[in-house]
Design a protein around this motif. Structure first.
Motif, mmCIF file in Angstrom:
data_model
loop_
_atom_site.group_PDB
_atom_site.id
_atom_site.type_symbol
_atom_site.label_atom_id
_atom_site.label_comp_id
_atom_site.label_asym_id
_atom_site.label_seq_id
_atom_site.Cartn_x
_atom_site.Cartn_y
_atom_site.Cartn_z
ATOM 1 N N ARG A 177 -2.491 -14.443 -38.800
ATOM 2 C CA ARG A 177 -2.282 -13.136 -39.439
ATOM 3 C C ARG A 177 -3.518 -12.296 -39.157
ATOM 4 N N ASP A 178 -3.309 -11.031 -38.885
ATOM 5 C CA ASP A 178 -4.461 -10.154 -38.657
ATOM 6 C C ASP A 178 -4.972 -9.622 -40.001
ATOM 7 N N ALA A 179 -5.948 -8.707 -39.944
ATOM 8 C CA ALA A 179 -6.592 -8.210 -41.160
ATOM 9 C C ALA A 179 -5.602 -7.505 -42.085
ATOM 10 N N THR A 180 -4.504 -6.972 -41.513
ATOM 11 C CA THR A 180 -3.503 -6.264 -42.338
ATOM 12 C C THR A 180 -2.445 -7.226 -42.868
ATOM 13 N N GLY A 181 -2.532 -8.491 -42.461
ATOM 14 C CA GLY A 181 -1.556 -9.475 -42.924
ATOM 15 C C GLY A 181 -0.379 -9.648 -41.983
ATOM 16 N N ALA A 182 -0.316 -8.851 -40.906
ATOM 17 C CA ALA A 182 0.789 -8.968 -39.945
ATOM 18 C C ALA A 182 0.597 -10.201 -39.070
ATOM 19 N N HIS A 183 1.703 -10.785 -38.636
ATOM 20 C CA HIS A 183 1.627 -11.987 -37.805
ATOM 21 C C HIS A 183 1.126 -11.692 -36.393
ATOM 22 N N VAL A 184 0.456 -12.681 -35.817
ATOM 23 C CA VAL A 184 -0.015 -12.598 -34.435
ATOM 24 C C VAL A 184 0.270 -13.939 -33.753
ATOM 25 N N ALA A 185 0.971 -13.866 -32.611
ATOM 26 C CA ALA A 185 1.206 -15.075 -31.815
ATOM 27 C C ALA A 185 0.110 -15.172 -30.759
ATOM 28 N N VAL A 186 -0.486 -16.352 -30.648
ATOM 29 C CA VAL A 186 -1.601 -16.522 -29.715
ATOM 30 C C VAL A 186 -1.257 -17.585 -28.675
ATOM 31 N N GLU A 187 -1.382 -17.214 -27.414
ATOM 32 C CA GLU A 187 -1.206 -18.177 -26.332
ATOM 33 C C GLU A 187 -2.582 -18.540 -25.802
ATOM 34 N N VAL A 188 -2.869 -19.836 -25.736
ATOM 35 C CA VAL A 188 -4.188 -20.305 -25.293
ATOM 36 C C VAL A 188 -4.070 -20.962 -23.922
ATOM 37 N N LYS A 189 -4.898 -20.521 -23.016
ATOM 38 C CA LYS A 189 -4.925 -21.120 -21.677
ATOM 39 C C LYS A 189 -6.365 -21.297 -21.239
ATOM 40 N N ARG A 190 -6.572 -22.214 -20.308
ATOM 41 C CA ARG A 190 -7.889 -22.335 -19.698
ATOM 42 C C ARG A 190 -8.066 -21.178 -18.726
ATOM 43 N N ARG A 191 -7.121 -21.039 -17.828
ATOM 44 C CA ARG A 191 -7.113 -19.909 -16.899
ATOM 45 C C ARG A 191 -5.902 -19.058 -17.201
ATOM 46 N N GLY A 192 -6.163 -17.826 -17.623
ATOM 47 C CA GLY A 192 -5.082 -16.935 -18.023
ATOM 48 C C GLY A 192 -4.381 -16.354 -16.818
ATOM 49 N N ASP A 193 -3.145 -16.784 -16.630
ATOM 50 C CA ASP A 193 -2.380 -16.381 -15.459
ATOM 51 C C ASP A 193 -1.137 -15.615 -15.899
ATOM 52 N N ILE A 194 -0.425 -15.054 -14.920
ATOM 53 C CA ILE A 194 0.799 -14.305 -15.227
ATOM 54 C C ILE A 194 1.782 -15.175 -16.010
ATOM 55 N N ASP A 195 1.916 -16.418 -15.606
ATOM 56 C CA ASP A 195 2.846 -17.327 -16.274
ATOM 57 C C ASP A 195 2.607 -17.371 -17.780
ATOM 58 N N GLY A 196 1.341 -17.411 -18.156
ATOM 59 C CA GLY A 196 0.995 -17.481 -19.569
ATOM 60 C C GLY A 196 1.426 -16.234 -20.316
ATOM 61 N N VAL A 197 1.299 -15.063 -19.678
ATOM 62 C CA VAL A 197 1.714 -13.801 -20.301
ATOM 63 C C VAL A 197 3.224 -13.799 -20.488
ATOM 64 N N GLU A 198 3.940 -14.256 -19.475
ATOM 65 C CA GLU A 198 5.408 -14.326 -19.554
ATOM 66 C C GLU A 198 5.832 -15.235 -20.706
ATOM 67 N N GLN A 199 5.153 -16.365 -20.803
ATOM 68 C CA GLN A 199 5.450 -17.328 -21.856
ATOM 69 C C GLN A 199 5.277 -16.690 -23.236
ATOM 70 N N LEU A 200 4.116 -16.045 -23.407
ATOM 71 C CA LEU A 200 3.833 -15.397 -24.690
ATOM 72 C C LEU A 200 4.846 -14.292 -24.981
ATOM 73 N N THR A 201 5.220 -13.555 -23.929
ATOM 74 C CA THR A 201 6.199 -12.478 -24.094
ATOM 75 C C THR A 201 7.522 -13.015 -24.649
ATOM 76 N N ARG A 202 7.956 -14.169 -24.133
ATOM 77 C CA ARG A 202 9.203 -14.771 -24.611
ATOM 78 C C ARG A 202 9.093 -15.136 -26.096
#
Lengths: 210, 210
Positions: A128-153
């Motif tokens: 949750r951020d400072a306003t209490g809204a939810h935040v989804a976090v994707e963690v990667k060692r090397r941030g690649d396009i695939d990871g962004v797509e995954q998080l987007t889904r």
DNA sequence: CCATGAATTTCGTCC
DNA sequence: GGACGAAGTTCATGG
């Protein structure tokens, strides 16, 4: 042993270990150094066995010629297919560290759950951020396009969940590729470059305080 | 197998080959790839053997833990000290090329003998310059101080030989370190930087002419 | 298939 | 002992 290929090399007569693998590759080992053999031929290559002489050649014409003076021991085993190495180290540990220090992801961030399950798989961190809204976090060692797509889904799915929405995304990695950053930014996903060692230091310090 | 060190890694249960060397190093191999083991611990390290569990640690605190389910084969051999690999590729070939093209060492140079034997070892090339005087040539891939010292010893010895004297020296290498150049020049030894590929081209062209 | 970059790189050499 | 660069680098990924 004589090798003629990208360079020319020679090994004088001595007692050594020869390792022949199922893919035809061969390596010659002395009684020291774990990582690198004295000499080798990588697959794909072909081993021709004649009495007292092994000849190993590859497609590029590189050649390994091994003269056998005496065989002290000879054994062979079927090993089968190997499941392979799992290097889950950095990513798993990074997730762990960020779970312990959600403030590293944004001011006022708090952790809701690690590995939050969805229909299409687990979200690394749900915060949750400072306003209490939810935040989804994707963690990667090397941030690649695939990871962004995954998080987007995940964001798309979670955004439709009335118990979760509204939700934003954070893409956290030790290193974020420019293309991935552009895509993420375009989709309103914030990028966070994580300093692994610094984070580890913070977590250690916090533990020391108690 | 579990490794905790610069990263964390895991190998599931499977049939594999474990290689333990005299220096205490250990490597785990699958039935493919000649060059790189699945996992390893480089020396210096320590192997603690307990029933069914091997623990390998190094000074940095990295740890390899190997669980043994079943031992299919176990053998051990004394290999003794290894003479080591001789990568004579470049230096030997360079000497060969220069022997075929002594003019690359100086105008009017001719070859007397390769590997001219002396009491303290063989001189790479013995030549005559345009005046007919002898020249000792030391050939190296990388011209270092050691090479200059070596050539100096030969020059000293050969200069005392009435059949050879007077003699001068040439230090020939693909690359000559500044310190080596200073020392050589100070001792009246001429430095020649050899272009390996160009020289190979010349030799090939000369062969083509006949 | 080739180019680029990382690697538990390893390995040698220079300082 | 640390820094710097080469290696038969090897190895995975991206185009």
């Amino acid at each position: 042993m004589d090798y003629v290929g990208r360079l020319t090399a020679h090994l004088p007569l001595a007692t050594r270990l020869l390792m022949v693998k199922a893919d035809g590759s061969i390596s010659i080992h002395a009684d020291d150094r774990a990582y690198k053999p004295l000499n080798w031929m990588s697959p794909p290559c072909r081993l021709e066995e004649a009495p007292g002489v092994w000849r190993v050649v590859n497609k590029a014409g590189e050649e390994l010629r091994i003269t056998l003076e005496e065989i002290l021991h000879d054994t062979s085993h079927e090993l089968g297919v190997d499941p392979g190495l799992r290097k889950d180290g950095v990513e798993a540990h990074l997730q762990e560290l960020l779970a312990a220090t959600p403030s590293a992801l944004g001011v006022g961030f708090t952790l809701v759950r690690r590995e939050h399950m969805t229909a299409i798989g687990p979200v690394d961190l749900l915060c949750r951020d400072a306003t209490g809204a939810h935040v989804a976090v994707e963690v990667k060692r090397r941030g690649d396009i695939d990871g962004v797509e995954q998080l987007t889904r995940y964001l798309e799915l979670l955004g439709r969940d009335p118990l979760i929405a509204p939700i934003t995304g954070v893409f956290a990695a030790q290193e974020i590729k420019p293309q991935a950053r552009v895509l993420a930014t375009d989709r309103g996903i914030r990028c966070v470059v994580v300093d692994y060692d610094a984070l580890r230091g913070i977590v250690r310090d916090e533990l020391t305080l108690f």
